[in-house]
Write an enzyme that holds these catalytic residues in place. Structure first.
Site: not given
Ligand code: G6P
Length: 607
Positions: A2, A27, A72, A96-97, A480, A484, A487, A503, A602
């Site tokens: 949010c 975000r 969100w 927000n929260g 990673e 990616k 996501e 395994h 985000k």
């Molecule tokens: C969310 C984002 C990711 C990020 C993670 C940790 O899941 O979508 O891209 O890696 O939060 O966020 P931070 O701001 O703590 O690195």
């Protein structure tokens, strides 16, 4: 997650609210809304979907006081009736929260006759404030009383049409800052939303509440005690959050990596040696008797931690563990006051990472270091030491430049720890520093692979699964790469250390399961080649990222792309880049919403 924007100014603020929400889109959100004071009433516009739709819906709205929100979904599905602002009587609230005691509040307020029209926790705040205003008509004081009854995390903004010209904001746990100027005063979840009107930012502390009018700002604690908060002049450039010539923020951010790395490594300057002081004035003292390291992080940030573990143990000889923050915060662990806690976070506001850090401190682990991209964030403020990655604002939900700059920061930490442990000769140190300095150039060369990767990406469009393999310090890079891809392209992807293939995951390999392998020219290359043979023998299609000097030949079902140079210990920083490009181009082919993938946010500021 949010986002909030609020404004009290001398002119129409609706365009400022809408523009601010657009800047917060990165975000992650599923619905949006705004409310303004219009004569003797509140005018509210809400919509499911993009801020652009809200902009159309509010085109004829004008006001000098208002609040706006991107939601969100947590409590209740994404829908117009659950979208903020929530209204009760003469007031409107955005939040927000998460309010943890919302169920009991809802029960009490329903018993008092309030009718709830949404499933949100936020609506309880609206009705609670409306009920409080009956006893305490001053809006500022009524919000103070209301907030004292809320349990949980929040940033809120409130307007009241019976008290026009003012906005009240409060924060506890969720981010909120003020933007102050001669022509109006504003509030938002982060600075990028307010750069359009001012650079002068005031960061609220947890438990602060502020009253904004067009010409004044008053800040108190929740008990009404006045407080002063300093004005920071934001160094963020508005251009840094513009898309420019790129199609997506993710693409822009991938290509900004040479500059982001150069900026982050500027701290090393022209020196041939680095000192603990780059982590803070007290670093030498604090690091002197560190006997081990515990890294806490979530998502992509945890992958930089997993990579650094290989460096810290191999180069600095320091035991290093990495824990997912949401797990660590709830498990019983053995506290070690000599351990350095390293919290890694792009945003510095991730609720689980912040809570894990606080948990470590509550166990007496006071040696804390933040590696973070946002200087004024909560995690930075709560750590004894800090290293600010200078990646610039990262807008795309899928983290790219924040990750590689975190890796650069963690390599600097490795060198400092190695020096503290007397494991680094001046000669080795100078070689590593030269390699770090060369990184931006090396990354630029890797980016030139984009057109080849685009060709590969087309072959992934009809795939439903993918396997990423790496070994050693490149295993976290495989993790990673898999993250990616899932996501942003929604292809199910898993990462395995290549030695584990037989395994379990080998059972999945067939012509429909592409296998992406990171194959740098290091001491594990021959072992990796044997693993790849196992895939080939099962009819799997292999996509191999090798180094220029690796002996890796193309053959039936084996596609090879070469990175321009072998980069030794720092190789993970180069090898993640083609994986970022691959997922970006697969997402383009699939037509997904690259910068705002479904269901993801985000900055995850709730648990
Ligand atoms: C969310 C984002 C990711 C990020 C993670 C940790 O899941 O979508 O891209 O890696 O939060 O966020 P931070 O701001 O703590 O690195």
């Amino acid at each position: 997650m949010c986002g909030i924007v609020a404004a009290a100014a001398g002119k129409n603020i609706v365009p400022v609210l809408v523009e601010g929400l657009k800047k917060l889109e990165y975000r992650g959100y599923d619905s949006a809304g705004l409310a303004v004071i219009s004569g003797a009433s509140i005018e509210r516009v809400r919509s499911v979907g993009r801020v652009a739709e809200l902009e159309i819906g509010s085109a004829n709205t004008q006001s000098v006081t208002g609040i706006a929100h991107t939601r969100w979904a947590t409590h209740g599905v994404p829908s117009e009736r659950n979208a903020h602002p929530h209204v009760s009587g003469s007031i409107a609230v955005v939040h927000n929260g998460i309010i943890e005691n919302y169920e009991s509040l809802r029960r009490d307020l329903t018993a008092q006759g309030y009718v709830f029209t949404s499933d949100t926790d936020t609506e309880s705040i609206a009705h609670l404030l409306e009920a409080t205003l009956k006893r305490e008509p001053d809006l500022f004081k009524a919000v103070q009383i209301t907030c004292r009854q809320l349990v949980g995390a929040y940033a809120i903004a409130v307007i009241d049409h019976s008290q026009p010209g003012k906005v009240i904001v409060a924060r506890e746990g969720s981010p909120l800052l003020l933007g102050v100027s001669d022509t109006g005063n504003y509030a938002a979840s982060d600075a990028s939303a307010l750069l359009q009107v001012t650079r002068n930012m005031v960061y609220l502390e947890n438990g602060d509440i502020a009253e904004l009018t067009a010409t004044s700002v008053k800040i108190t604690r929740l008990d009404g005690t006045p407080v002063e908060r300093p004005v920071h002049v934001s160094q963020l450039s508005a251009a840094a959050v513009e898309l420019g010539n790129y199609q997506h923020y993710m693409q822009k951010e991938i290509f900004e990596q040479p500059e982001a790395l150069a900026n982050t490594l500027e701290i090393v300057g022209g020196s041939k040696s680095i000192q603990p002081g780059i982590f803070g004035a007290d670093a030498a003292n604090l690091m002197a008797d560190v006997d081990s390291i515990l890294i806490l992080a979530c998502g992509t940030s945890s992958h930089s931690g997993f990579t650094a573990r290989y460096w810290l143990e191999a180069i600095a000889g320091v035991t290093c563990n990495v824990e997912i923050a949401s797990e660590y915060r709830y498990r019983t662990s053995v506290a070690n006051p000599r351990q350095l806690i390293v919290a890694i976070s792009q945003s510095g506001e991730t609720a689980d990472t912040l809570a894990a850090l606080r948990h470590a401190k509550s166990l007496g682990q006071m040696k804390t270091l933040a590696i973070c991209n946002v200087p004024e964030s909560a995690i930075v403020r709560e750590c004894a030491l800090r290293f600010i990655t200078r990646a610039g604002p990262e807008i795309g939900v899928a983290s790219t430049k924040a990750f590689t700059t975190q890796l650069a920061a963690l390599f600097l930490l490795t060198l400092v720890m190695a020096k503290v442990k007397e494991r680094l000769t001046p000669g080795q140190e100078s070689v590593y520093i030269d390699q770090l300095r060369h990184l931006p150039v090396a990354v630029n060369k890797v980016l030139e692979l984009e057109s080849d990767i685009e060709v590969w990406a087309k072959r992934f469009a009809d795939k439903h699964h993918a396997l990423f393999l790496g070994r050693g310090r490149h295993y976290p890079i495989a993790m990673e790469g898999a993250l990616k891809l899932k996501e942003i392209s929604y292809i199910h992807a898993e990462a395995y250390p290549a030695g584990e293939l037989k395994h379990g995951p080998l059972a999945l390999v067939d012509a429909d399961m592409p296998v992406i392998s990171i194959a740098p020219n290091d001491q594990l290359l021959d072992k990796l080649k044997s693993n790849l043979k196992e895939v080939q023998a099962r009819g799997g299609e292999l996509y191999v990222f090798a180094d220029a000097d690796s002996e890796m030949a193309e053959s039936e079902g084996v596609h090879v792309l070469r990175l321009p140079e072998h980069y030794g210990e720092l190789s993970p920083i180069l090898h993640v880049i083609p994986l970022q490009l691959l997922s970006y181009h697969v997402a383009l082919v699939k037509g997904t919403d690259v910068d705002k993938p479904r269901n993801l946010a985000k900055s995850v500021t709730v648990e």
